[in-house]
Design a protein around this motif. Structure first.
Motif, short mmCIF file in Angstrom:
data_model
loop_
_atom_site.label_atom_id
_atom_site.label_comp_id
_atom_site.label_asym_id
_atom_site.label_seq_id
_atom_site.Cartn_x
_atom_site.Cartn_y
_atom_site.Cartn_z
N GLN A 12 23.50 48.03 17.82
CA GLN A 12 22.35 48.48 17.20
C GLN A 12 21.33 47.33 16.77
O GLN A 12 22.05 46.16 16.58
CB GLN A 12 22.47 49.50 15.94
CG GLN A 12 23.01 50.82 16.44
CD GLN A 12 23.05 51.85 15.57
OE1 GLN A 12 23.22 51.47 14.18
NE2 GLN A 12 23.17 52.85 15.64
N VAL A 13 20.06 47.31 16.66
CA VAL A 13 19.46 46.24 16.20
C VAL A 13 19.84 45.71 14.99
O VAL A 13 20.26 46.34 13.93
CB VAL A 13 17.94 46.91 16.03
CG1 VAL A 13 17.22 46.01 15.38
CG2 VAL A 13 17.42 47.39 17.20
N GLY A 14 20.06 44.45 14.92
CA GLY A 14 20.42 43.86 13.83
C GLY A 14 21.76 43.62 13.85
O GLY A 14 22.57 43.01 12.89
N GLY A 15 22.71 44.06 14.79
CA GLY A 15 24.16 43.71 14.89
C GLY A 15 24.37 42.66 15.61
O GLY A 15 23.58 41.83 15.88
N ASN A 87 23.81 36.86 16.59
CA ASN A 87 23.87 37.82 15.28
C ASN A 87 22.20 38.24 15.15
O ASN A 87 21.31 37.82 16.01
CB ASN A 87 24.10 37.02 14.22
CG ASN A 87 25.51 36.57 14.05
OD1 ASN A 87 26.37 37.28 14.37
ND2 ASN A 87 25.57 35.25 13.46
N ASN A 88 21.99 39.39 14.38
CA ASN A 88 20.58 39.86 14.16
C ASN A 88 20.13 40.01 15.66
O ASN A 88 18.80 39.80 15.91
CB ASN A 88 19.90 38.87 13.63
CG ASN A 88 18.54 39.37 12.74
OD1 ASN A 88 18.38 40.69 12.87
ND2 ASN A 88 17.41 38.67 12.81
N ASP A 93 16.79 41.32 23.32
CA ASP A 93 18.05 40.26 23.64
C ASP A 93 18.85 41.13 24.75
O ASP A 93 19.84 40.83 25.31
CB ASP A 93 18.98 40.39 22.39
CG ASP A 93 18.33 39.29 21.49
OD1 ASP A 93 18.40 39.46 20.35
OD2 ASP A 93 17.82 38.22 21.96
N THR A 94 18.39 42.51 24.86
CA THR A 94 19.05 43.21 26.06
C THR A 94 19.02 42.46 27.45
O THR A 94 17.92 42.36 28.04
CB THR A 94 18.50 44.56 26.10
OG1 THR A 94 18.74 45.21 25.00
CG2 THR A 94 19.03 45.47 27.43
N VAL A 123 20.87 46.29 23.41
CA VAL A 123 20.62 46.33 21.97
C VAL A 123 19.83 47.67 21.86
O VAL A 123 18.79 47.62 22.35
CB VAL A 123 20.02 45.29 21.36
CG1 VAL A 123 19.60 45.30 19.74
CG2 VAL A 123 20.91 44.22 21.67
N SER A 124 20.32 48.66 21.00
CA SER A 124 19.49 49.66 20.98
C SER A 124 18.66 49.85 19.49
O SER A 124 19.27 49.47 18.53
CB SER A 124 20.32 51.03 21.12
OG SER A 124 21.31 51.16 19.97
#
Length: 125
Positions: A12-15, A87-88, A93-94, A123-124
Motif C-alpha cells: 500500500q501507499v506509504g509502505g 520506503n514511503n 513507484d509501481t 503500490v496500491s
C-alpha cells in the motif's frame, strides 16, 4: 553470470519493500566485471529508468532524484548480494525492478553487462 532479483510484491501507499539481487555463476576471474551493481525499473508504458547503483569495493552509491531519501541500496558484507530498501512507496513507484551488474557503477543501462529477470512492485492507493 546470472542475477536473480526477488522481493517484489503488492504494497500500500506509504509502505516498504526490500528487494534482493543475488548473483551466481561468477568466478574470481569475473568478479571485477560485476563490482558495479544497479537497480533499474520500468513502469507500464514507459522506458526503463535508473533507480540506484553501488560500487561493491567502496560502497559508493548513486540515486535517481525521484527515489533519493526514500530508497537505499546496500550490499551484504558476506556475499555479493545487493539490496534495495524502498520506503514511503507511492503509486509512481509501481514498476518491474531489474538488477544489473557490470564493471563500473553507472546510471546508464549501457554500463551493465548482466541483467536479472525483474521483480514486480505494485503500490496500491
Amino acid at each position: 553470470v546470472q542475477l536473480q532479483a526477488s522481493g517484489g510484491g503488492l504494497v500500500q501507499v506509504g509502505g516498504s519493500l526490500k528487494l534482493s539481487c543475488a548473483i551466481s555463476g561468477h568466478t574470481p576471474s569475473t568478479y571485477a566485471t560485476t563490482y558495479g551493481r544497479g537497480w533499474f525499473r520500468q513502469a507500464p508504458g514507459k522506458e526503463r529508468e535508473f533507480v540506484a547503483a553501488i560500487y561493491l569495493t567502496n560502497s559508493n552509491t548513486y540515486y535517481a532524484d525521484s527515489v533519493k531519501g526514500r530508497f537505499t541500496i546496500s550490499r551484504d558484507n558476506a556475499s555479493p548480494t545487493v539490496y534495495l530498501q524502498m520506503n514511503n512507496l507511492s503509486p509512481e513507484d509501481t514498476a518491474i525492478y531489474y538488477c544489473a551488474a557490470g564493471p563500473v557503477r553507472s546510471r546508464l543501462q549501457s554500463g551493465y553487462t548482466y541483467w536479472g529477470q525483474g521483480t514486480l512492485v505494485t503500490v496500491s492507493s
